[in-house]
Write an enzyme that holds these catalytic residues in place. Structure first.
Site, mmCIF file in Angstrom:
data_model
loop_
_atom_site.group_PDB
_atom_site.id
_atom_site.type_symbol
_atom_site.label_atom_id
_atom_site.label_comp_id
_atom_site.label_asym_id
_atom_site.label_seq_id
_atom_site.Cartn_x
_atom_site.Cartn_y
_atom_site.Cartn_z
ATOM 1 N N CYS A 240 -1.510 -1.196 -13.048
ATOM 2 C CA CYS A 240 -0.887 -0.200 -12.175
ATOM 3 C C CYS A 240 -0.600 1.130 -12.871
ATOM 4 O O CYS A 240 -0.405 2.142 -12.203
ATOM 5 C CB CYS A 240 0.403 -0.755 -11.588
ATOM 6 S SG CYS A 240 0.152 -2.239 -10.603
ATOM 7 N N TYR B 269 11.207 3.614 3.462
ATOM 8 C CA TYR B 269 10.483 3.975 4.689
ATOM 9 C C TYR B 269 11.125 5.179 5.371
ATOM 10 O O TYR B 269 10.434 6.088 5.849
ATOM 11 C CB TYR B 269 10.450 2.789 5.658
ATOM 12 C CG TYR B 269 9.349 1.800 5.380
ATOM 13 C CD1 TYR B 269 8.058 2.027 5.843
ATOM 14 C CD2 TYR B 269 9.596 0.634 4.657
ATOM 15 C CE1 TYR B 269 7.042 1.117 5.590
ATOM 16 C CE2 TYR B 269 8.588 -0.286 4.399
ATOM 17 C CZ TYR B 269 7.308 -0.037 4.870
ATOM 18 O OH TYR B 269 6.297 -0.931 4.619
ATOM 19 N N ARG C 184 4.005 1.881 9.720
ATOM 20 C CA ARG C 184 3.788 0.489 10.141
ATOM 21 C C ARG C 184 4.980 -0.383 9.752
ATOM 22 O O ARG C 184 4.875 -1.257 8.890
ATOM 23 C CB ARG C 184 2.505 -0.037 9.509
ATOM 24 C CG ARG C 184 1.276 0.755 9.937
ATOM 25 C CD ARG C 184 0.086 0.491 9.015
ATOM 26 N NE ARG C 184 -0.275 -0.909 8.958
ATOM 27 C CZ ARG C 184 -1.469 -1.408 9.280
ATOM 28 N NH1 ARG C 184 -2.422 -0.606 9.705
ATOM 29 N NH2 ARG C 184 -1.720 -2.689 9.160
ATOM 30 N N ASP D 287 8.764 -2.262 11.343
ATOM 31 C CA ASP D 287 9.739 -2.568 12.388
ATOM 32 C C ASP D 287 11.011 -3.003 11.667
ATOM 33 O O ASP D 287 11.098 -4.115 11.147
ATOM 34 C CB ASP D 287 9.211 -3.683 13.294
ATOM 35 C CG ASP D 287 10.174 -4.029 14.430
ATOM 36 O OD1 ASP D 287 11.357 -3.633 14.353
ATOM 37 O OD2 ASP D 287 9.741 -4.704 15.385
ATOM 38 N N ALA E 61 8.139 -7.013 3.332
ATOM 39 C CA ALA E 61 8.750 -5.720 3.653
ATOM 40 C C ALA E 61 9.322 -5.014 2.433
ATOM 41 O O ALA E 61 9.256 -3.784 2.331
ATOM 42 C CB ALA E 61 9.847 -5.903 4.705
ATOM 43 N N ALA F 223 8.370 -5.435 -0.690
ATOM 44 C CA ALA F 223 7.347 -5.263 -1.729
ATOM 45 C C ALA F 223 6.379 -4.177 -1.273
ATOM 46 O O ALA F 223 6.343 -3.806 -0.097
ATOM 47 C CB ALA F 223 6.597 -6.569 -1.953
ATOM 48 N N CYS G 236 5.529 0.540 -14.011
ATOM 49 C CA CYS G 236 5.308 -0.710 -14.742
ATOM 50 C C CYS G 236 3.876 -1.180 -14.526
ATOM 51 O O CYS G 236 3.206 -0.756 -13.587
ATOM 52 C CB CYS G 236 6.296 -1.779 -14.286
ATOM 53 S SG CYS G 236 6.271 -2.120 -12.515
#
Length: 424
Positions: free
Chosen positions: A123, A216, A255, A257, A278, A280, A410
């Site tokens: 990553c 979000y 995307r 809820d 959600a 992650a 990380c």
């Protein structure tokens, strides 16, 4: 004979001084002067981030890289011939063909003579590409480079082991899981490592869900306020028999809820687990690139830098503790730069999992209000080879003149990278 005399310590001082001067000159063979060059970012851009099998699924990683490289050079306003070398991070390379960065670079129209290297630090790949390019510029090996990262997780193939077909059939393995998301030392998923961190630092499911909802929310607010506008290079996708589709906005943050977040089952640890789909990050597609050059090259080309590279560092811990590794890279960077954590105006800590950010905020004792102020990988998406470059790109645009921003990410295997920039 003179060399023999040197070995025996009996050479005369003038000759010794001459030999030492020659050695010092040889030691600077990559630099035109004894001090390191200042390195600046003159442009920074990224593609929108596509959801898994979403709007960008038709674009391989190399094509996404091409678009980011082209966009960075166009925003820099320099001839392509000025770029001396390209480094791009890319993690899951199976099926992409030889030398992915070479493909992306030539696709962007750079000269055939441009050397290219693909970097894989999981990553942290995109960030490490920027760090390695900065080192090359600092020591004078090159004066103008492009660096960044690219990934299309939608196009990662399944594989099967070579050899005789066993009784009962063959087993297909998903390279996303095998090469991207599995701790090879403990034979567990990255999510299980995140669960270990949550337990070790007593970070609850509720804290992680709250953080994810905040990510979000911040991403939507940032998009609505135009905070990402300057960093995006749109992608035009041709669809047979239909009008072209222009993708110019991240797909993932829409995307969600919120009512379902606390009800989701945990993914990696069924009993007393805390990590869910959600809180992650997700599987995504995208690319990011920056044009880096020495301060002297910026003057020569008459371009105005966005920021300067102030310091960078890597750190490593036990593989299962990879979520904590940024907390060991960040102090190194601050020490190199001679700064305190209070001097940092904005922090970007990659949101591989919500628990990663919560853990590093706790360990570093930094102000949560300064961390990922416009959301992060949980809500925007995490194309793993791109993300390290993306957070540097965002800081280069989001900071105000004179402010310092520190990005850290990380990586699987127990590593982390961190880059400090100053807005110019």
């Amino acid at each position: 004979m003179a060399a023999l005399a040197v070995l025996h310590g009996v050479v005369r001082r003038p000759l010794l001084r001459g030999l030492l001067q020659e050695v010092r000159c040889l030691g600077r063979s990559y630099a035109s002067k004894p001090t390191l060059n200042d390195v600046v970012i003159v442009s920074a851009t990224r593609t929108p981030i596509g959801s898994f099998l979403g709007s960008l699924a038709s674009q391989p990683a190399t094509k996404l890289g091409t678009i980011a490289i082209q966009g960075a050079i166009e925003k820099a306003g320099i001839p392509k011939e000025e770029v001396k070398e390209v480094y791009m991070g890319n993690v899951i390379q199976g099926g992409e063909g030889q030398a992915p960065t070479r493909q992306a670079t030539l696709g962007a129209g750079l000269p055939i003579a441009t050397p290219c290297t693909t970097v894989n630090k999981v990553c942290a790949s995109g960030m490490k590409a920027i760090m390695m390019a900065s080192q090359s510029l600092m020591c004078g090996h090159q004066d103008v480079m492009v660096a960044g990262g690219m990934e299309s997780m939608s196009n990662v193939p399944y594989v099967m082991s070579r050899g005789a077909t066993p009784y009962g059939g063959v087993k297909l393995e998903d390279l996303i899981v095998k090469d991207g998301l599995t701790d090879v030392y403990n034979k567990i998923h990255m999510g299980n490592c995140a669960e270990n961190t949550a337990k070790k630092l007593s970070i609850s499911r509720e804290e992680q869900d709250k953080y994810a909802i905040g990510s979000y929310t911040r991403s939507k607010e940032a998009w609505d306020a135009g905070k990402f506008a300057n960093e995006i290079t749109p992608i035009t996708i041709s669809v047979k028999g239909k009008p072209d589709v222009v993708v110019k906005e991240d797909e993932e943050y829409k995307r969600v809820d919120f009512s379902k977040v606390p009800k989701l089952k945990t993914v990696f640890q069924k009993e007393n687990g805390t990590v869910t789909a959600a809180n992650a990050s997700t599987l995504n597609d995208g690319a990011a690139a920056v044009v880096l050059m020495t301060a002297e090259a910026a003057q020569r080309l008459k371009v105005k830098p966005l920021a300067r590279i102030a310091a960078f560092a890597d750190a490593a811990v036990d593989p299962i503790d990879f979520p904590l590794a940024p907390a060991y890279a960040v102090p190194k960077v601050l020490k190199y730069a001679g700064l305190k954590k209070e001097d940092i105006a904005m922090w970007e800590v990659n949101e591989a999992f919500s628990v990663v950010v919560l853990a590093n905020i706790k360990m570093l004792e930094i102000d949560p209000q300064k961390v990922n102020v416009h959301g992060g990988a949980v809500s925007l998406g995490h194309p793993i080879g791109m993300s390290g470059a993306r957070i540097v790109v965002h800081l280069a645009h989001a900071l105000k003149q004179g402010e310092f921003g520190l990005a850290s990410i990380c990586n699987g295997g127990g590593g982390a990278s961190a880059v400090l920039i100053e807005k110019l």
